[in-house]
Design a protein around this motif. Structure first.
Motif, PDB file in Angstrom:
ATOM      1  N   SER A 101       0.820  -1.210   0.000  1.00 61.73           N
ATOM      2  CA  SER A 101       0.000   0.000   0.000  1.00 61.73           C
ATOM      3  C   SER A 101       0.854   1.260   0.000  1.00 61.73           C
ATOM      4  O   SER A 101       1.787   1.400   0.801  1.00 61.73           O
ATOM      5  N   ARG A 102       0.518   2.177  -0.876  1.00 60.69           N
ATOM      6  CA  ARG A 102       1.239   3.447  -0.927  1.00 60.69           C
ATOM      7  C   ARG A 102       0.959   4.301   0.303  1.00 60.69           C
ATOM      8  O   ARG A 102       1.611   5.329   0.511  1.00 60.69           O
ATOM      9  N   TYR A 103      -0.005   3.882   1.123  1.00 63.89           N
ATOM     10  CA  TYR A 103      -0.370   4.651   2.306  1.00 63.89           C
ATOM     11  C   TYR A 103       0.348   4.183   3.569  1.00 63.89           C
ATOM     12  O   TYR A 103       0.046   4.664   4.666  1.00 63.89           O
ATOM     13  N   LYS A 104       1.297   3.273   3.429  1.00 67.48           N
ATOM     14  CA  LYS A 104       2.138   2.930   4.573  1.00 67.48           C
ATOM     15  C   LYS A 104       2.901   4.176   5.030  1.00 67.48           C
ATOM     16  O   LYS A 104       3.424   4.926   4.192  1.00 67.48           O
ATOM     17  N   HIS A 153      -6.338   0.735   0.412  1.00 67.11           N
ATOM     18  CA  HIS A 153      -6.519   2.175   0.200  1.00 67.11           C
ATOM     19  C   HIS A 153      -6.901   2.928   1.473  1.00 67.11           C
ATOM     20  O   HIS A 153      -6.721   4.148   1.537  1.00 67.11           O
ATOM     21  N   GLY A 154      -7.455   2.229   2.448  1.00 69.82           N
ATOM     22  CA  GLY A 154      -7.813   2.878   3.699  1.00 69.82           C
ATOM     23  C   GLY A 154      -9.247   3.318   3.790  1.00 69.82           C
ATOM     24  O   GLY A 154      -9.776   3.486   4.884  1.00 69.82           O
ATOM     25  N   ARG A 202     -11.099   6.713  -0.948  1.00 67.05           N
ATOM     26  CA  ARG A 202      -9.732   6.766  -1.469  1.00 67.05           C
ATOM     27  C   ARG A 202      -9.558   5.734  -2.583  1.00 67.05           C
ATOM     28  O   ARG A 202      -8.845   5.978  -3.557  1.00 67.05           O
ATOM     29  N   ASP A 210      -8.262   6.718  -6.267  1.00 66.07           N
ATOM     30  CA  ASP A 210      -7.072   6.095  -6.836  1.00 66.07           C
ATOM     31  C   ASP A 210      -7.393   5.370  -8.136  1.00 66.07           C
ATOM     32  O   ASP A 210      -6.602   5.399  -9.090  1.00 66.07           O
TER      33      ASP A 210
END
Length: 430
Positions: free
Chosen positions: A73-76, A185-186, A190, A194
């Protein structure tokens, strides 16, 4: 393009291996690290940095770039820390864009469901039209593996890839949009943003929309300028595709819609109607997508890739007139199963076998909506299949279409689907 500092690969799957090969070919002496969230990264000529040690490595600037695999995940938080430290976070897809985008035609296809079928059909239609086209992304090769082999590239892209895609396609297509991948994505909001990043950008590119995407207000807003939209098929073109699909291996109305979307894209890219019809005839269902088997007179349908209620609805609609035993349920992603439960009886479901965790909610909703359906709550797939084998007189078709991911009981949907088919062969094939 050239890297002036060491590179960290975050993830060790197909794309990470592809990226490592690309870097080795371009800069043989470049230092490359790798991080995985669990297990050991088996990538040659890399040094592993554990996830726990990554913040310290970042602070010490042991690398200047991170190439993130799609499943990470890019949200890490680590990626926000990297950005704050001036470390570039990129992807195999974006490296392809920097190295090979110029001078090529790019078709990018996404959507919650149907994107792999649509991309595969588009590729078949283009090649049958005599166009030099390649297929990459989630199906076909990793982007950097396809490199510059073709004048036109069809990319099938997940929301993990569209989220930070930094180059524009020539044609962008969206099949449909439903809630999915909330854990990555959370939030649903989102995920939508995305996914729609593929089209919600400035620039000169055309857009094609599947039947379900056309009626979605969020998609309409993301398209911005509707002059971007490709022309509709003519009545004669649509009729020819309907006839070709009826004599093909495409099952269900949703796959006919996918074929029509692929045809729109193909015509816009210079393909021919003859090529489109030949592409439909050449299509073979992708593994774990309405993959049909017959064991001892029982039709056994592996739709393990189904991870949303909408996908399960489409699977049931593809088998009208059948008496169906449905196996559904899996990893929790907070999806709504109420509408699916209401449709079960009308789609011929006589027996419902549910799996943890989401199966509990589906079973409860089905008891309210369709009390005539026999419901069996099972602890695992093998238990579900054995329970159905004892009730085989109630149905002539068994469909595994979970409407949920597999992670709570299987490594991935492929493992789940293969186990289902093996159990079907063992239990119904005698």
């Amino acid at each position: 393009m050239r890297f002036e500092e060491p590179v960290l690969l975050y993830g060790a799957g197909k794309e990470a291996l592809s990226t490592r090969a690309f870097l080795k070919a371009r800069q043989p002496d470049l230092k490359v690290f790798v991080t995985v969230d669990s297990g050991v990264a088996d990538i040659a000529e890399t040094e592993q940095i554990s996830a726990d040690d990554l913040p310290d490595a970042l602070a010490a600037r042991r690398f200047g770039y991170i190439v993130k695999s799609p499943g990470v995940s890019r949200y890490k938080p680590i990626f926000a820390q990297a950005a704050a430290a001036g470390i570039t976070v990129t992807s195999n897809l974006n490296l392809w864009g920097a190295a090979f985008r110029h001078g090529r035609t790019v078709i990018a296809i996404t959507g919650t469901k149907g994107k792999s079928t649509t991309a595969t059909l588009t590729h078949l239609m283009l090649t049958r039209s005599g166009i030099d086209a390649g297929l990459a992304g989630n199906v076909g090769l990793a982007p950097l593996d396809i490199a510059d082999r073709h004048a036109l590239i069809v990319f099938e892209l997940s929301s993990y890839q569209t989220a930070d895609m930094n180059f524009l396609p020539d044609i962008a297509a969206i099949t449909n949009l439903y809630p999915e991948h909330v854990d990555w994505h959370g939030s649903v909001e989102r995920y939508y943003a995305d996914k729609l990043h593929l089209v919600d950008r400035d620039g000169q590119f055309a857009v094609a929309l599947g039947e379900k995407a056309r009626s979605n207000a969020l998609v309409a807003k993301a398209v911005r300028d509707h002059r971007r939209l490709l022309r509709d098929l003519t009545r004669d073109e649509a009729r020819a595709i309907d006839q070709a699909a009826a004599h093909s291996r495409l099952r269900g109305a949703h796959n006919v819609d996918n074929a029509k979307l692929a045809a729109q894209i193909t015509l816009a890219a210079g393909g021919t109607l003859d090529g489109i019809l030949e592409g439909i005839a050449a299509f073979r269902p992708l593994s774990h997508r309405l993959e049909e088997h017959t064991f001892g007179g029982m039709v056994v349908v592996n739709d393990s890739i189904s991870t949303t209620p909408e996908a399960t609805k489409a699977a049931l609609a593809a088998y009208p007139g059948r008496a169906i035993a449905l196996i559904a349920g899996g990893h929790e992603r907070q999806q709504d199963y109420a509408e699916l439960a209401e449709l079960l009886s009308g789609h011929g479901v006589t027996t419902l076998a549910t799996l943890p965790v989401t199966g509990e909610r589906l079973a409860a909703a089905a008891r309210r909506a369709a009390p005539e359906i026999e419901i069996i709550e099972c602890s695992d797939l093998e238990g579900a299949m054995r329970a159905l084998a004892h009730r085989h007189h109630r149905f002539n078709t068994v469909i595994l279409s979970p409407g949920a991911p597999s992670y709570n009981q299987f490594k991935n949907f492929e493992e789940r689907g293969a186990r289902f088919v093996a159990l079907g062969r063992d239990l119904f094939g005698t």
